[in-house]
Write an enzyme that holds these catalytic residues in place. Structure first.
Site, PDB file in Angstrom:
ATOM      1  N   SER A 125       1.224  -1.481  -0.018  1.00  0.00           N
ATOM      2  CA  SER A 125      -0.242   0.350   0.103  1.00  0.00           C
ATOM      3  C   SER A 125       0.434   0.724  -0.302  1.00  0.00           C
ATOM      4  CB  SER A 125      -1.010  -0.106   1.274  1.00  0.00           C
ATOM      5  OG  SER A 125      -1.400   0.863   1.653  1.00  0.00           O
ATOM      6  N   TYR A 150      -2.811  -1.432  10.827  1.00  0.00           N
ATOM      7  CA  TYR A 150      -2.722  -1.494   9.372  1.00  0.00           C
ATOM      8  C   TYR A 150      -1.034  -1.800   8.533  1.00  0.00           C
ATOM      9  CZ  TYR A 150      -3.684  -1.824   4.829  1.00  0.00           C
ATOM     10  OH  TYR A 150      -3.935  -1.700   3.680  1.00  0.00           O
ATOM     11  N   LYS A 154       1.549  -3.551   6.466  1.00  0.00           N
ATOM     12  CA  LYS A 154       1.973  -4.101   4.935  1.00  0.00           C
ATOM     13  C   LYS A 154       3.995  -3.537   4.878  1.00  0.00           C
ATOM     14  CE  LYS A 154      -1.523  -4.467   3.047  1.00  0.00           C
ATOM     15  NZ  LYS A 154      -2.184  -6.046   2.702  1.00  0.00           N
TER      16      LYS A 154
HETATM   17  C1  WQD Z   1     -10.084   9.611   0.431  1.00  0.00           C
HETATM   18  C2  WQD Z   1      -9.901  11.021   0.392  1.00  0.00           C
HETATM   19  C3  WQD Z   1     -10.315  11.775   3.095  1.00  0.00           C
HETATM   20  C4  WQD Z   1     -14.442   9.599   2.847  1.00  0.00           C
HETATM   21  C5  WQD Z   1      -6.688   4.992   2.231  1.00  0.00           C
HETATM   22  C6  WQD Z   1      -6.232   3.485   2.963  1.00  0.00           C
HETATM   23  C7  WQD Z   1      -5.034   3.515   2.587  1.00  0.00           C
HETATM   24  C8  WQD Z   1      -4.802   3.311   1.666  1.00  0.00           C
HETATM   25  C9  WQD Z   1      -6.139   3.754   0.409  1.00  0.00           C
HETATM   26  C10 WQD Z   1      -5.098   0.632   1.196  1.00  0.00           C
HETATM   27  C11 WQD Z   1      -9.442  11.591   1.762  1.00  0.00           C
HETATM   28  C12 WQD Z   1     -11.726  12.189   1.863  1.00  0.00           C
HETATM   29  C13 WQD Z   1     -13.466   9.966   2.455  1.00  0.00           C
HETATM   30  C14 WQD Z   1     -15.370  10.628   3.734  1.00  0.00           C
HETATM   31  C15 WQD Z   1     -14.111  11.794   2.504  1.00  0.00           C
HETATM   32  N1  WQD Z   1      -5.143   2.168   1.095  1.00  0.00           N
HETATM   33  N2  WQD Z   1     -12.994  11.231   1.892  1.00  0.00           N
HETATM   34  N3  WQD Z   1     -15.301  11.312   3.301  1.00  0.00           N
HETATM   35  O1  WQD Z   1      -7.350   7.515   3.723  1.00  0.00           O
HETATM   36  O2  WQD Z   1      -6.561   7.841   1.159  1.00  0.00           O
HETATM   37  O3  WQD Z   1      -6.413   5.802   2.087  1.00  0.00           O
HETATM   38  O4  WQD Z   1      -7.196   4.091   0.839  1.00  0.00           O
HETATM   39  O5  WQD Z   1      -3.542   0.490   1.434  1.00  0.00           O
HETATM   40  O6  WQD Z   1      -3.930   3.403   3.319  1.00  0.00           O
HETATM   41  O7  WQD Z   1      -6.224   4.207   4.345  1.00  0.00           O
HETATM   42  O8  WQD Z   1      -8.422   6.594   1.701  1.00  0.00           O
HETATM   43  O9  WQD Z   1     -10.828   6.489   0.413  1.00  0.00           O
HETATM   44  O10 WQD Z   1     -10.953   7.044   3.179  1.00  0.00           O
HETATM   45  O11 WQD Z   1     -10.120   8.972   1.933  1.00  0.00           O
HETATM   46  O12 WQD Z   1     -13.791  13.110   2.794  1.00  0.00           O
HETATM   47  O13 WQD Z   1     -16.647  10.257   3.960  1.00  0.00           O
HETATM   48  O14 WQD Z   1     -11.576  11.466   0.786  1.00  0.00           O
HETATM   49  O15 WQD Z   1     -10.405  12.860   3.942  1.00  0.00           O
HETATM   50  O16 WQD Z   1      -9.423  13.156   1.404  1.00  0.00           O
HETATM   51  P1  WQD Z   1      -7.519   7.348   2.002  1.00  0.00           P
HETATM   52  P2  WQD Z   1     -10.318   7.127   1.702  1.00  0.00           P
END
Ligand code: WQD
Length: 342
Positions: A125, A150, A154
């Site tokens: 990741s 988590y 990784k």
């Molecule tokens: C994306 C954007 C949120 C939900 C995750 C894992 C990471 C990796 C990739 C696997 C951010 C915003 C989200 C909501 C929002 N995966 N958001 N409202 O955090 O980039 O990463 O996936 O290993 O480890 O943490 O992904 O989809 O949660 O968020 O505004 O209800 O959407 O703040 O900017 P993230 P996400």
């Protein structure tokens, strides 16, 4: 025909990869304990490819069962997806995350050695990079302290693979271990058939399922976490990648067969970042649905902006993401509608 063991093959990325493998002429064995997936996914895969994958319901933290799995199927290579993946939950239940994600990898490596299987593709990741010092992120960037248990599993898994590959190269040349670690950015979207997709348990944490569930009326409103970031529209930027592009990266990684003393790491992203508001705009355009969203405070632990350089994967794996953000939002919505009507 090569036989590939896909652990976690009933999950989101796993199921799309099984389809891509079967379509590329591989024989697939799925091993999954169904802890975060449904056996129905296996029959859905068959509806797409017309090929029945072999399915083994198995808990890979059991050493005996894992060795038996390898003895029965004798795979030519392994793609190891099976792991717990909820960032927030890992903070609540760190020991369960360390036990599950690390033990299963150790057992898989043990099983491979048992039957002389030499190739593993590991599901890693972009979280291993933490908050990057500059953009785009390349594989040469140092890994930072993990932001969650988590993420740490990784990192530790990559270290375990590195030590195992090094030892096999130097001490055990007749059974080299060839390991590729694919560092995914933000996987999203679904198969265009809408027969498989992401099935989040409970309230989704990730942006896309939250968007589609809000549009479907399952959630009242999408909270956009922060609009005061140092980005053009104030919302966070991520490198969203279509799960079918991601699946194809695994097929190409299988063909990368170089014997070396180290694990080859690849960023799997598009190389392009989109803001939360850009994702929402694309979703509204592709679905024709007006999305109810409001700005909310920043979410703890969020990185302001991150996107990949996929140049290494392009050069060495001959892989490139070609599906657009609109493809991602369109297929994610089609999948949500299919789930609703099921
Ligand atoms: C994306 C954007 C949120 C939900 C995750 C894992 C990471 C990796 C990739 C696997 C951010 C915003 C989200 C909501 C929002 N995966 N958001 N409202 O955090 O980039 O990463 O996936 O290993 O480890 O943490 O992904 O989809 O949660 O968020 O505004 O209800 O959407 O703040 O900017 P993230 P996400």
């Amino acid at each position: 025909m090569e036989k590939i063991l896909v652990t976690g093959g009933a999950g989101f990325i796993g199921s799309h990869t099984v389809v891509a493998l079967q379509e590329s002429g591989y024989e697939v064995v799925i091993a999954d304990n169904l802890s975060n997936s449904d056996e129905m996914v296996v029959s859905q895969i068959k509806k797409i490819t017309k090929i029945d994958p072999v399915f083994e319901k198995i808990d890979l933290t059991c050493t005996k069962d894992t060795v038996r799995l390898f003895e029965v199927h004798k795979p030519d290579a392994v793609i190891h997806f099976a792991s717990y993946k909820a960032v927030g939950e890992s903070v609540q239940k760190p020991l369960s995350y360390y036990f599950n994600n690390i033990t299963s990898l150790l057992n898989v490596l043990d099983g491979m050695r048992h039957v002389g299987c030499e190739r593993i593709i590991f599901s890693s990741s972009c979280t291993v990079y933490g908050i990057p010092d500059e953009l785009p992120v390349t594989e040469k960037f140092p890994r930072k302290k993990a932001c969650s248990p988590y993420g740490n599993t990784k990192k530790i898994s990559e270290d375990i693979l590195a030590d195992a590959v090094y030892a096999a190269f130097h001490n055990d040349r007749e059974l080299p271990l060839k390991a590729v670690s694919l560092r995914y950015f933000n996987p999203t979207g679904a198969h265009p058939s809408a027969l498989i997709g992401e099935l989040p348990l409970g309230v989704p944490n990730n942006l896309m399922p939250y968007i589609t569930q809000t549009a479907a009326g399952i959630r009242p409103v999408l909270n956009v976490f922060g609009n005061d970031y140092n980005t053009p529209d104030g919302t966070c930027i991520r490198d969203y990648i279509h799960v079918c592009d991601l699946a194809e990266a695994h097929v190409l990684a299988l063909k990368y067969n170089k014997v070396s003393s180290f694990v080859e790491m690849f960023n799997i992203g598009t190389g392009r970042g989109y803001s939360v508001l850009e994702v929402i705009k694309s979703f509204e355009k592709m679905s024709g649905v007006h999305l109810n969203y409001e700005f909310a405070p920043r979410r703890r632990g969020d990185v302001e902006k991150i996107w990949s350089s996929p140049a290494k994967a392009e050069e060495l794996l001959n892989w490139k993401a070609y599906r657009s953000l609109d493809d991602m939002t369109e297929t994610a919505w089609k999948w949500q509608l299919a789930v609703l009507s099921a």
